[in-house]
Design a protein around this motif. Structure first.
Motif, mmCIF file in Angstrom:
data_model
loop_
_atom_site.group_PDB
_atom_site.id
_atom_site.type_symbol
_atom_site.label_atom_id
_atom_site.label_comp_id
_atom_site.label_asym_id
_atom_site.label_seq_id
_atom_site.Cartn_x
_atom_site.Cartn_y
_atom_site.Cartn_z
ATOM 1 N N LEU A 56 -8.769 9.687 6.474
ATOM 2 C CA LEU A 56 -7.425 8.837 6.753
ATOM 3 C C LEU A 56 -6.437 8.787 5.524
ATOM 4 O O LEU A 56 -7.030 8.296 4.359
ATOM 5 N N ALA A 57 -5.620 9.526 5.785
ATOM 6 C CA ALA A 57 -4.577 9.536 4.455
ATOM 7 C C ALA A 57 -3.883 8.013 4.501
ATOM 8 O O ALA A 57 -2.606 7.909 5.300
ATOM 9 N N TRP A 58 -4.115 6.861 3.884
ATOM 10 C CA TRP A 58 -3.734 5.673 3.861
ATOM 11 C C TRP A 58 -2.376 5.670 3.381
ATOM 12 O O TRP A 58 -1.425 5.030 3.899
ATOM 13 N N GLY A 59 -1.992 6.466 2.354
ATOM 14 C CA GLY A 59 -0.692 6.464 1.638
ATOM 15 C C GLY A 59 0.313 6.792 2.474
ATOM 16 O O GLY A 59 1.362 6.166 2.692
ATOM 17 N N ALA A 60 0.112 8.038 3.342
ATOM 18 C CA ALA A 60 1.122 8.599 3.921
ATOM 19 C C ALA A 60 1.249 7.796 5.449
ATOM 20 O O ALA A 60 2.435 7.446 5.744
ATOM 21 N N MET A 61 0.270 7.465 5.766
ATOM 22 C CA MET A 61 0.291 6.538 7.171
ATOM 23 C C MET A 61 1.026 5.326 6.748
ATOM 24 O O MET A 61 1.765 4.975 7.603
ATOM 25 N N THR A 62 0.810 4.796 5.707
ATOM 26 C CA THR A 62 1.571 3.265 5.418
ATOM 27 C C THR A 62 2.801 3.456 5.242
ATOM 28 O O THR A 62 3.820 2.842 5.648
ATOM 29 N N ALA A 63 3.195 4.676 4.424
ATOM 30 C CA ALA A 63 4.772 4.891 4.343
ATOM 31 C C ALA A 63 5.390 5.220 5.585
ATOM 32 O O ALA A 63 6.581 4.821 5.768
ATOM 33 N N THR A 91 0.868 -1.302 -0.094
ATOM 34 C CA THR A 91 0.028 -0.152 -0.001
ATOM 35 C C THR A 91 0.713 1.227 0.136
ATOM 36 O O THR A 91 0.352 2.342 -0.524
ATOM 37 N N SER A 92 1.949 1.177 0.827
ATOM 38 C CA SER A 92 2.738 2.174 0.670
ATOM 39 C C SER A 92 3.379 2.826 -0.423
ATOM 40 O O SER A 92 3.807 4.028 -0.512
ATOM 41 N N ILE A 93 3.509 1.746 -1.472
ATOM 42 C CA ILE A 93 4.239 2.202 -2.808
ATOM 43 C C ILE A 93 3.217 2.151 -3.790
ATOM 44 O O ILE A 93 3.494 2.280 -5.057
ATOM 45 N N LYS A 94 1.839 2.320 -3.620
ATOM 46 C CA LYS A 94 0.785 2.605 -4.649
ATOM 47 C C LYS A 94 0.961 4.348 -4.664
ATOM 48 O O LYS A 94 0.870 5.109 -3.900
ATOM 49 N N PRO A 95 0.449 4.753 -5.833
ATOM 50 C CA PRO A 95 -0.029 6.276 -6.164
ATOM 51 C C PRO A 95 -1.279 6.391 -5.162
ATOM 52 O O PRO A 95 -2.139 5.584 -4.916
ATOM 53 N N PHE A 97 6.385 8.234 0.261
ATOM 54 C CA PHE A 97 7.515 8.317 1.197
ATOM 55 C C PHE A 97 8.209 9.794 0.924
ATOM 56 O O PHE A 97 8.601 10.465 1.902
ATOM 57 N N ARG A 98 8.113 10.257 -0.166
ATOM 58 C CA ARG A 98 8.499 11.634 -0.298
ATOM 59 C C ARG A 98 7.728 12.710 0.216
ATOM 60 O O ARG A 98 8.237 13.472 1.111
ATOM 61 N N ASP A 99 6.437 12.295 0.502
ATOM 62 C CA ASP A 99 5.368 13.489 1.200
ATOM 63 C C ASP A 99 5.859 13.291 2.560
ATOM 64 O O ASP A 99 6.150 14.565 3.075
ATOM 65 N N VAL A 100 5.970 11.908 3.117
ATOM 66 C CA VAL A 100 6.256 12.058 4.762
ATOM 67 C C VAL A 100 7.572 12.546 5.071
ATOM 68 O O VAL A 100 7.587 13.312 6.228
ATOM 69 N N LEU A 101 8.533 12.438 4.251
ATOM 70 C CA LEU A 101 9.933 12.801 4.461
ATOM 71 C C LEU A 101 10.234 14.536 4.378
ATOM 72 O O LEU A 101 10.863 14.867 4.858
ATOM 73 N N GLN A 102 9.483 14.784 3.639
ATOM 74 C CA GLN A 102 9.368 16.276 3.267
ATOM 75 C C GLN A 102 8.755 17.091 4.106
ATOM 76 O O GLN A 102 8.825 18.110 4.452
ATOM 77 N N SER A 103 7.595 16.409 5.023
ATOM 78 C CA SER A 103 7.050 17.193 6.002
ATOM 79 C C SER A 103 8.035 17.636 7.136
ATOM 80 O O SER A 103 8.984 16.818 7.628
#
Length: 278
Positions: A240-247, A35-39, A60-66
């Motif tokens: 719920l931000a599934w992508g960001a949460m799973t990353a 799930t973390s590597i899905k668009p 991953f880019r979004d959570v690391l840039q926060s």
């Protein structure tokens, strides 16, 4: 022929059962990773897909840039490392004395540690909040380390006591006969053979602090907020931000996986310490 095939068949059944057991534990994490590597558009699709149609690292880019998550990771790592060091510094000598010098008071001490582990953390949250507030340690790393240590020391003490039970008392007596003091015998003879047990205890203590949520929720705000709190905040009133949460969850799991792999020899040695005596 039948007798030769039967052991092979038994081995295949055992291997298949072990594979299913391992897969049942690994499947949730594999789904988390997929799930973390899905668009972002594919994360919310109905019906959901297990494997991503396109591999993307935008989560991953979004959570690391926060600015919040990296600071929270640093706070979690600092608290977990300091908690592990402090817990081991207290638990190792205490467990050794309690197991090698059996007295009624040491037995009661170990029993008290066991009872302490049975107390729900939520019942200690308010007293800890009031205590740290009176000491001026709310929303500080030292305050959170003390809170985590209060939960980690009983576990570390019980684990180290179990490992020290397998140490023959003759080792210290032999060292004393060679001219060592009790402290020197403990430092030079006992501790070197306890590296496996210490590695296991350190790992479990680190994980206890690394995954702790309740005390971090009650005792911190913005200054020392840990990663579990930040990850939970991806579930907001806006959805719920599934992508960001799973990353973020995948990144948060990596330190424990790396430490476990790095210490696997010591962990196996610690888990089997004292199992075979002869």
């Amino acid at each position: 022929m039948l007798s030769a095939r039967r052991p092979n068949l038994n081995g295949m059944v055992i291997n298949a059962a072990a594979f299913v057991l391992v897969l049942s534990y690994a499947l949730p994490y594999i789904y988390l990773l997929m799930t973390s590597i899905k668009p972002a558009a594919d994360v919310q699709q109905i019906p959901p897909s297990f494997f991503p149609a396109v591999i993307s690292f935008e989560n991953f880019r979004d959570v690391l840039q926060s600015s919040t998550l990296p600071r929270a990771f640093a706070s979690s790592l600092t608290v977990a490392v300091l908690t592990t060091i402090l817990s081991l510094a207290v638990a190792i000598p205490a467990a050794y004395v309690a197991t090698q010098y059996r007295r009624r008071i040491t037995t009661l001490f170990l029993l008290f540690a066991l009872v302490t582990r049975m107390v729900p953390s939520v019942s200690l949250g308010v007293p800890l909040f009031q205590l740290l507030k009176s000491l001026g340690l709310l929303d500080t790393v030292p305050g959170l380390v003390l809170a985590h240590t209060s939960a980690a020391v009983p576990l570390a003490l019980l684990l180290m006591a179990a490992f020290f039970e397998g140490v023959p008392k003759d080792l210290e007596e032999a060292a004393r006969m060679d001219g060592c003091t009790r402290f020197q015998a403990f430092l030079k003879v006992i501790l070197p053979i306890m590296t496996g047990g210490i590695a296991v205890t350190a790992l479990f203590t680190f994980i206890t602090s690394w995954n702790e949520f309740l005390y971090a929720l009650l005792l911190t705000s913005e200054a020392t907020k840990t990663a579990p709190i930040v990850i939970a905040e991806y579930n907001s009133v806006y959805g719920l931000a599934w992508g960001a949460m799973t990353a973020a969850a995948v990144l948060y799991s990596l330190p424990v996986i790396i430490i476990t792999l790095a210490l696997q020899k010591q962990i196996v040695g610690g888990l089997t310490f004292g199992a075979v005596k002869g």
